[in-house]
Design a protein around this motif. Structure first.
Motif, PDB file in Angstrom:
ATOM      1  N   TYR A  11       1.063  -1.254  -0.062  1.00  0.00           N
ATOM      2  CA  TYR A  11      -0.035   0.068  -0.008  1.00  0.00           C
ATOM      3  C   TYR A  11       0.798   1.403   0.087  1.00  0.00           C
ATOM      4  CZ  TYR A  11       0.308  -0.109   5.067  1.00  0.00           C
ATOM      5  OH  TYR A  11       1.056  -0.095   6.502  1.00  0.00           O
ATOM      6  N   PHE A  12       0.235   2.299  -0.651  1.00  0.00           N
ATOM      7  CA  PHE A  12       1.086   3.679  -0.588  1.00  0.00           C
ATOM      8  C   PHE A  12       0.140   4.686  -0.077  1.00  0.00           C
ATOM      9  CE2 PHE A  12       1.517   7.527  -3.119  1.00  0.00           C
ATOM     10  CZ  PHE A  12       2.927   7.849  -2.805  1.00  0.00           C
ATOM     11  N   VAL A  13       0.970   5.217   1.013  1.00  0.00           N
ATOM     12  CA  VAL A  13       0.122   6.502   1.525  1.00  0.00           C
ATOM     13  C   VAL A  13       0.949   7.837   1.033  1.00  0.00           C
ATOM     14  CG1 VAL A  13      -0.083   7.730   3.878  1.00  0.00           C
ATOM     15  CG2 VAL A  13       0.346   5.229   3.551  1.00  0.00           C
ATOM     16  N   ASP A  14      -0.104   8.646   0.494  1.00  0.00           N
ATOM     17  CA  ASP A  14       0.323   9.889  -0.188  1.00  0.00           C
ATOM     18  C   ASP A  14      -0.063  10.892   0.761  1.00  0.00           C
ATOM     19  OD1 ASP A  14       0.459  12.158  -2.042  1.00  0.00           O
ATOM     20  OD2 ASP A  14      -0.050  11.090  -3.677  1.00  0.00           O
ATOM     21  N   TYR A  15       0.942  11.638   1.356  1.00  0.00           N
ATOM     22  CA  TYR A  15       0.728  12.652   2.342  1.00  0.00           C
ATOM     23  C   TYR A  15       0.096  13.969   1.317  1.00  0.00           C
ATOM     24  CZ  TYR A  15       3.709  10.539   6.066  1.00  0.00           C
ATOM     25  OH  TYR A  15       4.229   9.608   6.714  1.00  0.00           O
TER      26      TYR A  15
ATOM     27  N   GLY B 185       5.304  10.754   1.571  1.00  0.00           N
ATOM     28  CA  GLY B 185       4.516   9.643   1.407  1.00  0.00           C
ATOM     29  C   GLY B 185       5.666   8.351   1.529  1.00  0.00           C
ATOM     30  N   TYR B 186       4.935   7.008   1.769  1.00  0.00           N
ATOM     31  CA  TYR B 186       5.651   6.037   1.813  1.00  0.00           C
ATOM     32  C   TYR B 186       4.977   4.628   1.068  1.00  0.00           C
ATOM     33  CZ  TYR B 186       2.769   5.147   6.055  1.00  0.00           C
ATOM     34  OH  TYR B 186       1.881   4.998   6.623  1.00  0.00           O
TER      35      TYR B 186
ATOM     36  N   GLU C 178      14.449  12.023  -2.722  1.00  0.00           N
ATOM     37  CA  GLU C 178      15.056  11.195  -1.583  1.00  0.00           C
ATOM     38  C   GLU C 178      14.192   9.919  -1.186  1.00  0.00           C
ATOM     39  OE1 GLU C 178      15.377  15.734  -0.474  1.00  0.00           O
ATOM     40  OE2 GLU C 178      13.892  14.320  -1.100  1.00  0.00           O
ATOM     41  N   THR C 179      14.987   8.952  -0.623  1.00  0.00           N
ATOM     42  CA  THR C 179      14.554   7.598  -0.135  1.00  0.00           C
ATOM     43  C   THR C 179      15.018   7.215   0.887  1.00  0.00           C
ATOM     44  OG1 THR C 179      15.721   6.255  -1.577  1.00  0.00           O
ATOM     45  CG2 THR C 179      13.346   7.110  -2.481  1.00  0.00           C
ATOM     46  N   HIS C 180      14.359   6.475   1.748  1.00  0.00           N
ATOM     47  CA  HIS C 180      14.874   5.349   2.934  1.00  0.00           C
ATOM     48  C   HIS C 180      14.132   4.350   3.019  1.00  0.00           C
ATOM     49  CE1 HIS C 180      16.292   4.385   6.522  1.00  0.00           C
ATOM     50  NE2 HIS C 180      15.248   4.151   7.072  1.00  0.00           N
ATOM     51  N   ILE C 181      14.804   3.269   2.741  1.00  0.00           N
ATOM     52  CA  ILE C 181      14.263   2.055   2.797  1.00  0.00           C
ATOM     53  C   ILE C 181      14.459   1.372   4.272  1.00  0.00           C
ATOM     54  CG2 ILE C 181      14.317  -0.350   2.283  1.00  0.00           C
ATOM     55  CD1 ILE C 181      15.219   0.672  -0.787  1.00  0.00           C
ATOM     56  N   GLU C 182      13.414   1.033   4.955  1.00  0.00           N
ATOM     57  CA  GLU C 182      13.385   0.352   6.204  1.00  0.00           C
ATOM     58  C   GLU C 182      12.835  -0.959   6.199  1.00  0.00           C
ATOM     59  OE1 GLU C 182      14.091   0.425  10.293  1.00  0.00           O
ATOM     60  OE2 GLU C 182      14.482   1.999   8.914  1.00  0.00           O
TER      61      GLU C 182
END
Length: 133
Positions: free
Chosen positions: A39-43, A106-107, A124-128
């Motif tokens: 799922y994608f959360v678009d702020y 978003g994420y 920019e990205t951060h993968i957790e």
């Protein structure tokens, strides 16, 4: 066609998250149970799109804090917000606020891939990876 039970579970998970009543692992368990793959959360648009194993998608409006997303993306602040959520020190409403303040727009939660990709406004990205992965 997405059945009503799937829609009901997705909507209930979203509401419980926004009310701070459910943790991320609990959300994942319920979503997997109805066939959600990611799922994608678009702020910025205030919507969450759920992608199912059936290649269908279901989109719902998402309550967002009333503050602007800041730039630049502050990775250290993102990681701090993530760790606080993982430790159940903050629940979803505060997590949204903290990540917005860190410049997140978003994420994408990759349930089957067991990680989350967070996005900044300038790419920019951060993968957790999920804990224990």
């Amino acid at each position: 066609m997405i059945d009503q039970n799937t829609k009901t579970v997705i909507e209930a998970c979203a509401q419980k998250s926004h009310d701070g009543l459910i943790t991320f692992p609990e959300v994942l368990g319920q979503l997997v149970g109805v066939g959600v793959q990611s799922y994608f959360v678009d702020y910025r648009l205030a919507f969450t799109t759920y992608y199912l194993n059936s290649n269908e998608a279901y989109q719902i409006p998402t309550e967002m804090p009333t503050l602007p997303v800041r730039s630049p993306f502050k990775k250290e602040e993102m990681i701090s917000a993530i760790r606080r959520a993982q430790g159940d020190q903050v629940r979803y409403p505060e997590f949204l606020r903290l990540t917005m303040l860190a410049g997140c727009v978003g994420y994408m939660v990759w349930i089957t891939g067991k990680h989350v990709t967070y996005f900044g406004a300038q790419g920019e990205t951060h993968i957790e990876h999920f804990p224990g992965q």
